[in-house]
Design a protein around this motif. Structure first.
Motif, PDB file in Angstrom:
ATOM      1  N   ALA A  87     -30.512  78.481  16.360  1.00 29.18           N
ATOM      2  CA  ALA A  87     -30.809  78.173  17.757  1.00 29.18           C
ATOM      3  C   ALA A  87     -31.516  76.818  17.821  1.00 29.18           C
ATOM      4  O   ALA A  87     -32.418  76.542  17.027  1.00 29.18           O
ATOM      5  CB  ALA A  87     -31.700  79.256  18.364  1.00 29.18           C
ATOM      6  N   ASP A  89     -32.891  73.539  20.728  1.00 23.09           N
ATOM      7  CA  ASP A  89     -33.177  73.202  22.124  1.00 23.09           C
ATOM      8  C   ASP A  89     -32.136  72.268  22.707  1.00 23.09           C
ATOM      9  O   ASP A  89     -31.802  72.367  23.888  1.00 23.09           O
ATOM     10  CB  ASP A  89     -34.560  72.548  22.244  1.00 23.09           C
ATOM     11  CG  ASP A  89     -35.682  73.526  21.957  1.00 23.09           C
ATOM     12  OD1 ASP A  89     -35.526  74.724  22.260  1.00 23.09           O
ATOM     13  OD2 ASP A  89     -36.712  73.092  21.415  1.00 23.09           O
ATOM     14  N   THR A 115     -23.448  77.219  27.581  1.00 18.88           N
ATOM     15  CA  THR A 115     -24.331  76.530  26.647  1.00 18.88           C
ATOM     16  C   THR A 115     -23.513  75.531  25.825  1.00 18.88           C
ATOM     17  O   THR A 115     -22.362  75.268  26.128  1.00 18.88           O
ATOM     18  CB  THR A 115     -25.075  77.558  25.747  1.00 18.88           C
ATOM     19  OG1 THR A 115     -26.070  76.880  25.000  1.00 18.88           O
ATOM     20  CG2 THR A 115     -24.143  78.301  24.838  1.00 18.88           C
ATOM     21  N   GLU A 132     -27.215  75.811  21.425  1.00 18.75           N
ATOM     22  CA  GLU A 132     -28.291  75.384  22.315  1.00 18.75           C
ATOM     23  C   GLU A 132     -28.743  76.569  23.156  1.00 18.75           C
ATOM     24  O   GLU A 132     -27.924  77.339  23.656  1.00 18.75           O
ATOM     25  CB  GLU A 132     -27.770  74.268  23.224  1.00 18.75           C
ATOM     26  CG  GLU A 132     -28.806  73.642  24.100  1.00 18.75           C
ATOM     27  CD  GLU A 132     -28.237  72.439  24.834  1.00 18.75           C
ATOM     28  OE1 GLU A 132     -28.381  72.400  26.073  1.00 18.75           O
ATOM     29  OE2 GLU A 132     -27.644  71.548  24.172  1.00 18.75           O
ATOM     30  N   SER A 133     -30.047  76.689  23.319  1.00 13.65           N
ATOM     31  CA  SER A 133     -30.589  77.731  24.163  1.00 13.65           C
ATOM     32  C   SER A 133     -30.038  77.575  25.567  1.00 13.65           C
ATOM     33  O   SER A 133     -29.983  76.461  26.097  1.00 13.65           O
ATOM     34  CB  SER A 133     -32.121  77.660  24.200  1.00 13.65           C
ATOM     35  OG  SER A 133     -32.649  77.747  22.890  1.00 13.65           O
ATOM     36  N   ARG A 135     -29.794  77.334  29.399  1.00 14.81           N
ATOM     37  CA  ARG A 135     -30.736  76.855  30.420  1.00 14.81           C
ATOM     38  C   ARG A 135     -30.617  77.692  31.672  1.00 14.81           C
ATOM     39  O   ARG A 135     -29.521  78.083  32.053  1.00 14.81           O
ATOM     40  CB  ARG A 135     -30.427  75.395  30.754  1.00 14.81           C
ATOM     41  CG  ARG A 135     -30.658  74.461  29.590  1.00 14.81           C
ATOM     42  CD  ARG A 135     -30.471  73.015  30.048  1.00 14.81           C
ATOM     43  NE  ARG A 135     -30.737  72.124  28.952  1.00 14.81           N
ATOM     44  CZ  ARG A 135     -29.824  71.345  28.383  1.00 14.81           C
ATOM     45  NH1 ARG A 135     -28.595  71.333  28.823  1.00 14.81           N
ATOM     46  NH2 ARG A 135     -30.162  70.549  27.389  1.00 14.81           N
TER      47      ARG A 135
END
Length: 138
Positions: A87, A89, A115, A132-133, A135
């Protein structure tokens, strides 16, 4: 009784090479590095997950005979083992940083399922997905 997964292992062709990749490139830290004769128990941790260890193990004794160890090493080198997931950001920024560090990417970042993800391999051939986390709404 407390239960949970503490260590998940991956097979690597060379543990010193694996340490250079996982610690120096990906930013993990060594948790345990002990030897018993030719056998080496080596685990690393992501700095943000101190309760979880990734074991970096070479196929062979005392767990595998020579033929099994050779077959496993060949499967890992082909990228046939299940992918692991990292994972991040910002997938695109991590892709740029890791590409500059010489990481072999199998897939550039793409947007899907809300994502961004990319794929890469460690020096032994183990596949990774970098995701990517998600959003929340802006």
């Amino acid at each position: 009784m407390t239960q949970g997964i503490e260590v998940v292992g991956v097979y690597v062709r060379d543990q010193d090479e694996a340490v250079a990749f996982y610690v120096d490139v990906l930013g993990f830290k060594i948790h345990t590095d002990v030897r018993n004769g030719a056998y080496r128990w080596l685990t690393v941790q992501h700095p943000d997950q101190p309760a979880f260890q990734l074991g970096l193990f070479v196929p062979g004794p005392p767990v595998h005979d020579a033929a099994t160890a050779q077959a496993l090493a060949a499967l890992v080198a082909k990228g046939a083992m299940p992918a692991l997931v990292l994972a991040v950001d910002d997938c695109r920024a991590a892709y740029q940083r890791l590409s500059a560090a010489g990481v072999e990417f199998t897939q550039a970042p793409v947007e899907r399922y809300g994502t961004v993800d990319a794929g890469f391999r460690d020096p032994s051939g183990n596949g990774w997905k970098m995701i990517e986390s998600a959003r929340g709404p802006a």
